[in-house]
Design a protein around this motif. Structure first.
Motif, PDB file in Angstrom:
ATOM      1  N   UNK A  51       0.828  -1.199   0.000  1.00  0.00           N
ATOM      2  CA  UNK A  51       0.000   0.000   0.000  1.00  0.00           C
ATOM      3  C   UNK A  51       0.866   1.254   0.000  1.00  0.00           C
ATOM      4  N   UNK A  52       0.542   2.194  -0.864  1.00  0.00           N
ATOM      5  CA  UNK A  52       1.231   3.486  -0.903  1.00  0.00           C
ATOM      6  C   UNK A  52       0.232   4.551  -0.478  1.00  0.00           C
ATOM      7  N   UNK A  53       0.409   5.073   0.725  1.00  0.00           N
ATOM      8  CA  UNK A  53      -0.535   6.042   1.250  1.00  0.00           C
ATOM      9  C   UNK A  53      -0.251   7.453   0.781  1.00  0.00           C
ATOM     10  N   UNK A  54      -1.297   8.241   0.689  1.00  0.00           N
ATOM     11  CA  UNK A  54      -1.151   9.665   0.364  1.00  0.00           C
ATOM     12  C   UNK A  54      -1.090  10.454   1.663  1.00  0.00           C
ATOM     13  N   UNK A  55       0.022  11.136   1.928  1.00  0.00           N
ATOM     14  CA  UNK A  55       0.144  11.860   3.193  1.00  0.00           C
ATOM     15  C   UNK A  55      -0.720  13.109   3.222  1.00  0.00           C
TER      16      UNK A  55
END
Length: 203
Positions: free
Chosen positions: A164-168
């Motif tokens: 998973x690549x989260x959006x900060x």
């Protein structure tokens, strides 16, 4: 590519001196009787927390140039002594930037290198053998993984190489879309299935 690099020496095996260690831009307290500024520096070259070589530098200079006398005890046990000229280059917005003048080529250099067995320091172009850098010896997959870690660090999500690549918080959607697109491209180059990679906003 591997065949081309096989007979080259790694740059990490060389001892190097940086012009920055002399801090020539800062006027020193010491003054020579002829009006020149003086600076003495001792450098201990370390490898895995062990001192493997030592260099003593004694520089004399003014606004027009100077020279540094160096005394170096190398990894190979050799003791070498020679002098290297110093040359300032005026900058467009004021001030000067200092350079070594390579004893072998006469070219300006910010760093000088010495491999074991050499009798003097030299710029990269004056080294007696071809050199290679650490990144040149990396495999293609390792380079891609390094880019992925850099991208994940940029978005503040370093929980794993893939996943998973989260959006900060604070990152706009267009910037996140560019990072996510690049992330999927890099994952695809590693031959990983991108179907299991999820993109989501970090809470």
């Amino acid at each position: 590519m591997a065949a081309k690099l096989r007979n080259r020496k790694p740059i990490e095996a060389a001892t190097y001196l940086s012009i920055d260690c002399l801090s020539l831009a800062r006027m020193p307290a010491g003054r020579h009787k002829h009006g020149k500024a003086v600076r003495a520096v001792k450098i201990r070259h370390r490898l895995q927390n062990l001192t493997v070589a030592e260099t003593d530098l004694q520089a004399e200079f003014d606004q027009t140039g100077g020279a540094v006398a160096l005394k170096h005890r190398g990894v190979d046990g050799m003791l070498i002594e020679h002098t290297v000229r110093l040359e300032p280059v005026p900058q467009h917005f004021g001030g000067q930037r200092w350079f070594f003048v390579c004893p072998r080529t006469g070219a300006r250099a910010r760093k000088l290198y010495r491999y074991p067995g050499m009798l003097e320091f030299s710029c990269r172009q004056g080294l007696p053998t071809n050199i290679t850098y650490h990144c040149q010896r990396d495999s293609g997959a390792k380079r891609v993984m390094r880019q992925i870690w850099k991208l994940r660090t940029k978005v503040g999500d370093s929980r794993g190489l893939l996943g998973t690549l989260g959006q900060p918080e604070g990152m706009d959607d267009s910037a996140y879309f560019r990072s996510a697109t690049r992330y999927l491209q890099l994952a695809d180059r590693l031959d990983f299935s991108t179907r299991d990679i999820k993109l989501r906003r970090t809470p």
